[in-house]
Design an enzyme around this catalytic site. Structure first.
Site, PDB file in Angstrom:
ATOM      1  N   HIS A 120       2.727 -15.804   0.597  1.00  0.00           N
ATOM      2  CA  HIS A 120       2.088 -14.687  -0.098  1.00  0.00           C
ATOM      3  C   HIS A 120       1.450 -13.685   0.859  1.00  0.00           C
ATOM      4  O   HIS A 120       0.821 -12.720   0.437  1.00  0.00           O
ATOM      5  CB  HIS A 120       1.027 -15.251  -1.065  1.00  0.00           C
ATOM      6  CG  HIS A 120       0.553 -14.288  -2.092  1.00  0.00           C
ATOM      7  ND1 HIS A 120      -0.754 -13.860  -2.157  1.00  0.00           N
ATOM      8  CD2 HIS A 120       1.198 -13.664  -3.108  1.00  0.00           C
ATOM      9  CE1 HIS A 120      -0.906 -13.026  -3.165  1.00  0.00           C
ATOM     10  NE2 HIS A 120       0.264 -12.882  -3.757  1.00  0.00           N
ATOM     11  N   LYS A 122       0.840 -10.618   3.601  1.00  0.00           N
ATOM     12  CA  LYS A 122       1.341  -9.271   3.845  1.00  0.00           C
ATOM     13  C   LYS A 122       0.828  -8.841   5.218  1.00  0.00           C
ATOM     14  O   LYS A 122      -0.320  -8.416   5.369  1.00  0.00           O
ATOM     15  CB  LYS A 122       0.859  -8.273   2.791  1.00  0.00           C
ATOM     16  CG  LYS A 122       1.424  -8.517   1.381  1.00  0.00           C
ATOM     17  CD  LYS A 122       0.568  -9.432   0.570  1.00  0.00           C
ATOM     18  CE  LYS A 122       1.097  -9.567  -0.860  1.00  0.00           C
ATOM     19  NZ  LYS A 122       0.341 -10.552  -1.632  1.00  0.00           N
ATOM     20  N   ASP A 127       4.325  -3.866  18.232  1.00  0.00           N
ATOM     21  CA  ASP A 127       4.223  -3.910  19.696  1.00  0.00           C
ATOM     22  C   ASP A 127       3.107  -4.831  20.184  1.00  0.00           C
ATOM     23  O   ASP A 127       2.585  -4.658  21.295  1.00  0.00           O
ATOM     24  CB  ASP A 127       4.017  -2.502  20.271  1.00  0.00           C
ATOM     25  CG  ASP A 127       5.238  -1.616  20.061  1.00  0.00           C
ATOM     26  OD1 ASP A 127       6.340  -2.163  19.858  1.00  0.00           O
ATOM     27  OD2 ASP A 127       5.082  -0.367  20.085  1.00  0.00           O
ATOM     28  N   HIS A 289      -5.093  -5.087  -8.220  1.00  0.00           N
ATOM     29  CA  HIS A 289      -4.361  -6.034  -7.386  1.00  0.00           C
ATOM     30  C   HIS A 289      -5.112  -6.354  -6.109  1.00  0.00           C
ATOM     31  O   HIS A 289      -4.630  -7.102  -5.263  1.00  0.00           O
ATOM     32  CB  HIS A 289      -2.983  -5.431  -7.050  1.00  0.00           C
ATOM     33  CG  HIS A 289      -2.044  -6.376  -6.399  1.00  0.00           C
ATOM     34  ND1 HIS A 289      -1.689  -6.295  -5.055  1.00  0.00           N
ATOM     35  CD2 HIS A 289      -1.375  -7.432  -6.896  1.00  0.00           C
ATOM     36  CE1 HIS A 289      -0.840  -7.255  -4.770  1.00  0.00           C
ATOM     37  NE2 HIS A 289      -0.640  -7.967  -5.849  1.00  0.00           N
ATOM     38  N   LYS A 291      -7.872  -7.629  -3.177  1.00  0.00           N
ATOM     39  CA  LYS A 291      -8.500  -8.877  -2.754  1.00  0.00           C
ATOM     40  C   LYS A 291      -9.482  -8.541  -1.635  1.00  0.00           C
ATOM     41  O   LYS A 291      -9.221  -8.821  -0.457  1.00  0.00           O
ATOM     42  CB  LYS A 291      -7.456  -9.884  -2.240  1.00  0.00           C
ATOM     43  CG  LYS A 291      -6.299 -10.167  -3.212  1.00  0.00           C
ATOM     44  CD  LYS A 291      -5.056  -9.467  -2.768  1.00  0.00           C
ATOM     45  CE  LYS A 291      -3.799  -9.868  -3.483  1.00  0.00           C
ATOM     46  NZ  LYS A 291      -3.819  -9.767  -4.917  1.00  0.00           N
ATOM     47  N   ASP A 296     -23.830  -8.236   1.996  1.00  0.00           N
ATOM     48  CA  ASP A 296     -24.879  -7.509   2.704  1.00  0.00           C
ATOM     49  C   ASP A 296     -24.296  -6.288   3.415  1.00  0.00           C
ATOM     50  O   ASP A 296     -23.380  -5.657   2.903  1.00  0.00           O
ATOM     51  CB  ASP A 296     -25.625  -8.441   3.654  1.00  0.00           C
ATOM     52  CG  ASP A 296     -26.371  -9.542   2.913  1.00  0.00           C
ATOM     53  OD1 ASP A 296     -26.670  -9.347   1.719  1.00  0.00           O
ATOM     54  OD2 ASP A 296     -26.646 -10.596   3.521  1.00  0.00           O
TER      55      ASP A 296
END
Length: 420
Positions: A120, A122, A127, A289, A291, A296
């Site tokens: 899952h 991404k 380089d 979608h 996350k 603080d």
């Protein structure tokens, strides 16, 4: 310079430059520019890659990079990216792109059943010096032009010493790789950062543990914006304890879900959280979608991990942790705009609807507390990483889609509902 945080088991590196990227418009612009500028190597991992306007734009840039001698490795998930047409895949393979699928499986009556233990993440490393970490896939449903179903999401672009660990991790491509290793790159900014993963071998709880350590240390404010919110008992207890000791705790969750059952599950928790003072907002502008979270003025995270059983107990995930006041101010401003302009505050009456969940409260909490252990009983075969180049040998049309577990070219259509 790096330093180990023994309490959380994390290696923090100093001197990183970060840029928060919101939605596909900002993300694809920066990613495509980085690919166009690549000189030696591209390492890309994604859950979803569709043959739509975004996927084809990525394909063209990868082809251009491969033709000028850039070494390219692409890993897609066999469930999230179920197949590719020969017209899309063959030119990449012929140009020398190492294109692989994570654990592709055959379909049953056109249905994909390999839902659990997905890749899952991404990630993109360019380089060995620049990385992108977040929750945005390569599909047009991350663009506002997609319409009402366009997703709201985030990623971060990072340069600096933390990239070395990300680079080594994606190069090894192993679920058990240790992201802390690798020679550090040059200092680029002022932010402290740590790369943290979840896998089914050595890092089963690292992301959840990082969240819970930050929540326990919170003094004034916790903001969590997460698409699929159904964490375990211990995580919920930490949030409730924080609210009870006077910390402002805000949750931004889905109000227009792409998976309705996920919203129902989250709503079943509202009453328990709100009675201890947790504020809950439902994002209603479009499917949420993201996350992301902050604690603080300094701690924040952006990544692929939801706060639900799939992400916390089964899937392979990757998040970037950040300690930097400037980054936190930027992220907080984005989330504040969301809860003020695009969210509906959940009132006590609405929270009471969660009591209609079919499990009694005590049993529900017991399930949440025990789920990580129970998840280990699910099929735990060693996932295969399949080189899709093998599928193109022999020149059979559609073989690539078959090797990736696809029912055909129609399987790549992006408008179907899918957790991402």
């Amino acid at each position: 310079m790096s330093r180990l945080d023994p309490a959380a088991g994390l290696r923090w590196t100093q001197g990183n430059r970060l840029e928060l990227l919101e939605n596909g418009e900002a993300f694809y612009r920066r990613v495509f520019a980085a690919i166009d500028a690549a000189r030696t190597e591209l390492q890309l991992e994604t859950f979803i890659l569709f043959e739509d306007e975004v996927g084809w734009a990525l394909q063209r840039r990868l082809l251009d990079a491969a033709r000028r001698g850039v070494k390219i490795r692409v890993l897609v998930d066999g469930y999230g990216s179920p197949g590719f047409s020969p017209g899309f895949l063959d030119p990449l393979v012929q140009a020398g792109v190492d294109f692989r699928a994570f654990d592709p499986q055959p379909t049953l009556l056109g249905m994909r059943l390999n839902l659990f233990r997905r890749m899952h993440r991404k990630l993109l490393v360019v380089d060995g010096a620049r990385a992108f970490v977040g929750g945005i896939n390569y599909s047009a449903d991350h663009l506002r032009t997609f319409g009402p179903d366009a997703k709201q999401d985030y990623a971060v672009e990072v340069e600096g010493p933390v990239v070395a660990g990300i680079h080594r991790f994606v190069r090894e491509g192993a679920a058990g790789a240790t992201p802390a290793a690798g020679a550090e790159t040059e200092t680029q900014g002022r932010a402290d950062a740590a790369f943290v993963v979840r896998d089914n071998r050595h890092h089963r709880t690292d992301i959840e543990r990082a969240y819970r350590e930050a929540i326990r240390a919170a003094k004034s404010e916790i903001i969590i914006a997460n698409a699929y919110f159904f964490p375990g008992y211990g995580f919920l207890r930490e949030l409730r304890h924080a609210a009870r000791r006077g910390v402002t705790v805000r949750l931004i969750l889905q109000g227009e879900p792409d998976v309705p059952a996920a919203m129902l599950a989250a709503r079943s928790l509202y009453r328990h959280l709100m009675r201890d003072g947790v504020e809950i907002y439902e994002y209603c502008a479009r499917p949420f979608h993201g996350k992301v979270a902050l604690v603080d003025e300094e701690w924040a995270t952006v990544g692929s991990s939801n706060l639900d059983p799939l992400s916390l107990s089964l899937n392979l995930e990757a998040n970037l942790l950040v300690r930097d006041r400037m980054f936190n101010r930027q992220l907080r401003a984005r989330m504040q705009r969301m809860w003020r302009d695009d969210c509906t505050p959940v009132a006590a009456a609405a929270a009471a609807r969660g009591r209609r969940w079919w499990l009694p409260s005590s049993l529900l909490y017991h399930v949440l507390r025990r789920f990580p252990a129970w998840a280990g009983w699910l099929p735990a075969h060693r996932p295969r990483v399949v080189p899709l180049a093998e599928a193109t040998r022999g020149g059979r049309a559609g073989a690539a889609a078959q090797a990736a577990g696809s029912a055909g070219h129609d399987a790549v259509a992006p408008r179907g509902r899918r957790r991402a």
